[in-house]
Design a protein around this motif. Sequence first.
Motif, mmCIF file in Angstrom:
data_model
loop_
_atom_site.group_PDB
_atom_site.id
_atom_site.type_symbol
_atom_site.label_atom_id
_atom_site.label_comp_id
_atom_site.label_asym_id
_atom_site.label_seq_id
_atom_site.Cartn_x
_atom_site.Cartn_y
_atom_site.Cartn_z
ATOM 1 N N THR A 140 0.828 -1.204 0.000
ATOM 2 C CA THR A 140 0.000 0.000 0.000
ATOM 3 C C THR A 140 0.863 1.255 0.000
ATOM 4 N N ASN A 163 -8.432 -9.392 -4.703
ATOM 5 C CA ASN A 163 -7.915 -8.154 -4.119
ATOM 6 C C ASN A 163 -9.013 -7.104 -3.924
ATOM 7 N N TRP A 166 -8.756 -5.004 -0.714
ATOM 8 C CA TRP A 166 -7.738 -3.948 -0.750
ATOM 9 C C TRP A 166 -8.248 -2.742 -1.528
ATOM 10 N N ASN A 170 -8.930 1.007 -0.072
ATOM 11 C CA ASN A 170 -8.038 2.061 -0.565
ATOM 12 C C ASN A 170 -8.616 2.756 -1.800
#
Length: 191
Positions: A140, A163, A166, A170
Motif C-alpha cells: 500500500t 484483491n 484492498w 483504498n
Amino acid sequence: MQQLLSDINRCEVCKKYLPLGPRPVVSGHPKAKIVIIGQAPGTKVHASGIPWDDASGKQLRKWLDITNELFYDKTKIAIVPMGFCYPGKGKSGDLPPRPECAPLWHQQLFDHMPALELILLIGQYAQKYYLKEDAKKTLTATVKTYYEYFPQFFPLPHPSPRNRFWLTKNPWFDHDIVPVLREKIKEILSV
C-alpha cells in the motif's frame, strides 16, 4: 529476441516443482515500450498460453484504459512475469512465483528491448525484487508513493478479484493513481 524467447519456451529449470509442467507464458519485442511484470500465470492462463487471459487481466486493461488489441501488441507491450509458469496451488491461492525465472531471464529480455520506457510492477513479488530496499514496508505504501519510482517503474496492486478488499479499503487508488497511470500509458504509447 526470437532465439531468446525460443530458449525460454524450452526452459525446464524448475520442472520438478511445477504440478502442471512447464509452459512459460511470456512475450517481448525489441520495439516494446512498456513491460508488465506480474506474478505468475494461473491455471486459466496456463491452459490458454495467453498472458493475463483472465479476470485479473480484464481489470488490468481497465486500469490501463487500453483495448485487448493494444494490450497484446508485442511491439508496444511486453509481458514478463516474475515466474513464467503456473507454480501450483497454495493454502490461500496460487503459490508464489518460482524464484528461478527473474534472475535467469529478465535482464536478457530487457537487453533486447532498447525502446523500453516503463516497467509496471504488479504486486509485492515484482516490487520487492525490483525496488529492493527502496520498496516501502507495505505494498500500500509503495503504491501510494508510485511517483518516487518514476521514470523507470510504476508499482501497482494486483488486479485479481481476490484483491477486492484492498481496492475497497483504498479508494484513493482508483481516484488518484489510476488517472495518472492512464495518462502515462497514453503518453508512452501515443494512444
